[in-house]
Every structure is written in C-alpha cells, then in structure tokens.
Design a protein around this motif. Structure first.
Motif: not given
Length: 572
Positions: A199-211
C-alpha cells in the motif's frame, strides 16, 4: 498562480526544453522510499523523453499519432475520438484532450503503453508498430500527460491512471524516468485499489499524482472516469509548449471549431491577389496549419461507424480522388524482392478541379490507410509539366519513417518516385489539352484563344518534408530525370479512364476558360471603379471637413465678440 508556477518548466519552448545540464550526482532518493520497490534494469534518463519527441518536427504529426491509436481501436468497438481543449483545474491553463470509446487498457496494457519501445501491435492493418508513438506524440505537444483508461478483460473491470510528466522529472532532478500509476478494480460493486506490491507504493504514486497532475485528490482523479463510459481512454496533455514569443504553439482562439498552428497560415507570400484567396482555402495549403483540414484527408478510406470529433464538431472526411476531374487509374507492379509476394499498386491520377486557374499539384501517398506524404511534389516546382495534376495511392509495400510523415529513402522508394514522375508526365502529355494547354513532344504551350490562357503564377514556399527538392539525386542541372526503373519488365502498367470525355469537351472547356478570365477582368474593372469612387468620396469628405472648420471658426468668433451677433440680428 504562484503555486502553479512551481509546477511548470522554466523554459516552455519545446525546441529549447531539452537544453539543460544533467546533475553529475545520481539522485537515487525517491518519494516515500519508492526506491525499495525498484529493481535492476536499464536506466533511461528523463532527457531522453525530450530527445525522443524531437522525431516529430510538426505538431500535427504528433496529434496524428494519437488519432491512429483510436483508429486502431475500431476493431475493439471504438466509434469516436474526441479532440478538444479543456482547462487545468489548478491554474486554468489550457489542456489538450483526446478521448475515445475503444476497448481501453487493463493495468498491464497501460504499463506497456507508457513504457519505452514496447508494442504488442503485429497486425498487417494496424498503423502503430514501433511502441513509441504515445511517448513521442504527448511529449511533443506538452511537457506533461495524464492517462485515464477503463477496460473489461475476462469479466474483470479495471480503471487505471498513469502520469508521464517531464515537469515532475525535471523539477525533482530525477535521473531516471518514473511513471506513477494507480489501478482500481470493481469488486462487489465497489471500487477498490488494486495493489501489486504494498500500500505504501500505491500511496506514494497517489501523492505524486496529486502534486504534479491537474487534480488535487483521489476524488478529483476518479471524477475523470464519469464520462468515459464502460470502456475507453482519456488523455490530457497539459503545460502545452509555447513558441519563442511566449504564445501557445497551438491556437485555440481564432476558430472555435478548429485547432490551428500559430503563425503558419501566412506562408502564401508571393501569390498574386487574384490567386491568394483561392490558395488560402485550398486544402493543400490549409492542412499545414488547420487540424480540421489535415484530419479531413488523414485517412484514405472514409469511416462508416467512426467519427473524429474536433472541438465538438465531426470532421468531414475528404477523398482527394473525388476532388479530381478527368481521372484515370494507373496500375503499377513494383518489384519488391525476389522472395516477396507480388504487389499491385493502383494510383488514381487526374487534374485538380480548380485547374487551370490554380496550379495546385502533388501526390498524396498513404500507408495502410494513413496519409504519410500530402501533395508530394515529385516533379520540379517550376515545371509546367504536371501543372494541376493530383494523384492518390496507397503504398503498403514500403515502410514509413518513425514520425509517419515521410518514407525512408530506400531503393524501393526511389523507384516509386521515378515511376510516379513518369506517370504524371505521361498523363500531362496526353491530357493537358483538356484544361486549355496544347501538348507536344516533351513540351506544353498555352492554348488559344488568348483569354483562355492559364496565368503562370508563383507558388507558395512551404516548408514541407515532402518537397521535391529533398530528392535531388534523380535530377541533373534542375531538370527532371524521367529514366524508367532498372527493371521495367517487372513494372508494367495498365491505364483505365474513369471519365467519359465528350467530343466537344475541348471547345466547352475553352469557353469556360474564356468566361473565367472575362469574369476576372470584370472583377478587376469593378475594383478599379470602386477605388475611384472611394477617392472621390474622400475628396468630398475633405471639402465638407474644411467647410465645417470654417463655420466652427466663425461661430467661435461670434461667441467671443457679441457685437457680431448684434450686427447679424440687425441684418436679419
């Protein structure tokens, strides 16, 4: 806007955006420990994204690549591709939208799409083949692209989001191409994250997308699927490239139903005033700067259940063969190789419907239904032979260049060029009298009467990869070399007329030419008369202004000297 400026590149000109220094120290630290999920592989520096995209010299060539992807989806049920302008939710800047209702991509498919050099297309009919078109085309049009795709595979519905961001890679000084992706699946009627590692990898990708994407939350990202339907793909390209004047390379404002290439519509210098308006409206000129004109001839065969919808209005497809008169079909059998199957090429040739008033000429060469070389001038630009002659053929026996705007100069292509030159010259000799010229051995003279003579006009100097000057190897001192191919026995031809010519057609055409040129003289006389009328009216206006000034001066004197008013009243 201050926050937005942090998410754009300092240089917004495409041809300059790759000129930056690469850090000598590798940046191995990825957001939120993403490096822990990495593995050994061949590394690709972000600068390669820009270098790779320079294969597209022409922005419309990049757009055509994305249209090809949608056309290839017709076999999976695609019925449309939308091309439009939309707005970035974060800063209001324009974004370029491509959306189709094809089969979409599952999580594996989107990874293949956004990887470099991968293609699963092996069909003899699909256009894509190098696995590079999506990357080169999106990065040629803008610095960043985000993809939303929904697919159903073996009963499993998935939704995937991928971000290819040159801005993100440049601003964070990455020395490797990172492509954050999110995947979802429908499970029990609910949309749940599809996690492959943790899940950490998934959350990291979401953070980059949102930024770094135009959307600030997972909810905003998922809203983009609301108009996609049960399957299809949406591509948004943002931080669009600008020209050297700081203006967007693509012009969305001058025509609400088109996308124009800025500063490209004024390339018809040198034309006479009589021809200028006709040239500006002819598709051979407009396709250089009008996306609607270019896409109208981009595919040789008209679609039956598929539409290209440009800014809300479907593009009306144009078959160049329908724009000809006195058409013929020439069958040509090129010698492609000892062990290759026999190939037959049918070239439709004829005069442009504007002939002889306008000397538009050239051959439109398609490959697997896709236009590669529009109005290719296989004859010399200044030659009278071939004037107003158009041609259309589908050359599936030779491979296009990577940008699909030209063909590699192989011996097979050189023989094709030579053959087309011969076909055009032969057609001109046999038929130039039909448009008011008199044919003779190797030369052409203008027909009588005098008024029917076509005017020899200058031609526009268009920067085109298909100009005949590029192929100078077959010329000697500026003269066309009409030497037949090396093996003429293997390249026979059969000419078949497609128009029945009336015995009185020559006389009729001569009369029509006389009428056209008489009309021209009448319009020029009317123009002269109107100019004279304008001059006379301007003279009268100047006299009225002078008289008004005199009256105004007299009134002013009377206001300053009341005695003048008393004198005037006494006289009354």
């Amino acid at each position: 806007m201050a926050e937005s400026s942090n998410k754009t590149l300092a240089c917004r000109s495409f041809w300059k955006a790759g000129a930056y220094e690469v850090s000598s120290t590798s940046n191995q630290i990825l957001p939120d420990g993403l490096e822990s999920f990495d593995f050994d592989r061949a590394r690709v520096h972000p600068k390669f994204l820009h270098t790779n995209a320079t294969s597209h010299k022409w922005a419309f060539g990049a757009i055509a690549e994305l249209l090809d992807n949608a056309v290839d989806e017709i076999c999976h049920g695609a019925t449309f591709i939308k091309v439009d302008k939309t707005a970035n939710q974060k800063d209001g800047s324009p974004m370029l939208l491509f959306q189709d209702d094809g089969g979409g991509m599952d999580p594996e498919g989107i990874r293949q799409c956004m990887s470099l050099g991968f293609s699963s297309k092996r069909s003899k009919t699909t256009i894509g083949q190098y696995g590079n078109g999506f990357k080169t085309s999106t990065m040629r049009l803008g610095a960043d692209a985000i993809v939303f795709t929904r697919a159903v595979r073996e009963g499993q519905e998935t939704m995937s989001i991928g971000l290819l961001s040159y801005t993100f890679l440049r601003r964070t000084m990455k020395d490797d191409i990172i492509v954050p992706m999110l995947d979802f699946k429908m499970e029990g009627g609910q949309l749940v994250p599809l996690v492959y590692t943790c899940l950490e990898e998934w959350d990291s990708s979401l953070k980059i997308l949102n930024e770094w994407s135009p959307f600030s939350s997972e909810e905003e990202l998922l809203q983009q699927f609301e108009d996609v339907g049960s399957h299809g793909t949406k591509v948004l390209i943002y931080n669009l490239w600008m020209n050297d004047d700081g203006l967007l390379e693509l012009d969305f404002d001058d025509d609400d139903e088109d996308i124009l290439l800025r500063d490209q519509s004024n390339s018809n210098t040198g034309w006479s005033r009589f021809h200028k308006e006709i040239v500006q409206h002819h598709i051979s000129h407009r396709l250089r700067f009008s996306l609607r004109a270019y896409t109208s001839i981009l595919y040789m065969r008209k679609f039956t259940n598929f539409k290209i919808i440009l800014r809300g209005v479907p593009v009306e497809q144009v078959n160049i063969a329908d724009e000809m008169k006195f058409k013929k079909v020439v069958t040509y059998k090129p010698q492609v190789g000892v062990d290759s199957e026999s190939v037959t090429v049918r070239t439709t040739i004829g005069f442009a419907k504007e002939a002889p008033v306008l000397g538009i000429f050239g051959v439109n060469v398609y490959h697997k239904n896709r236009l590669i070389m529009p109005f290719w001038k296989v004859l010399q630009e200044g030659s009278s032979r071939g004037r107003s002659v158009l041609g259309v053929l589908e050359a599936n026996f030779i491979e296009p260049a990577h940008d699909k705007q030209d063909f590699e100069r192989t011996p097979l292509f050189i023989r094709l060029e030579t053959k087309l030159r011969q076909i055009i010259v032969d057609y001109w000799k046999e038929n130039c009298h039909l448009i008011g010229y008199q044919g003779s051995t190797g030369k052409s003279t203008k027909a009588t009467p005098q008024k029917a003579q076509p005017q020899k006009s200058p031609r526009p100097n268009m920067a085109s990869p298909h100009d005949s000057s590029k192929y100078g190897a077959n010329r000697d001192n500026g003269q066309e070399n009409n030497t037949p191919p090396a093996n003429p026995q293997a390249e026979d031809e059969e000419v078949r007329s497609m128009d029945s010519v009336d015995p009185n057609m020559i006389h009729t055409l001569t009369e029509e030419n006389i009428e056209l040129f008489s009309r021209r003289e009448g319009l020029e006389a009317r123009d002269t008369q109107l100019r004279q009328t304008i001059a006379e009216l301007e003279k009268e206006l100047e006299e009225v202004r002078t008289k008004s000034a005199q009256i105004a001066a007299e009134l002013q004197c009377r206001r300053l000297d009341p005695s003048l008013n008393n004198f005037a009243n006494q006289n009354v």
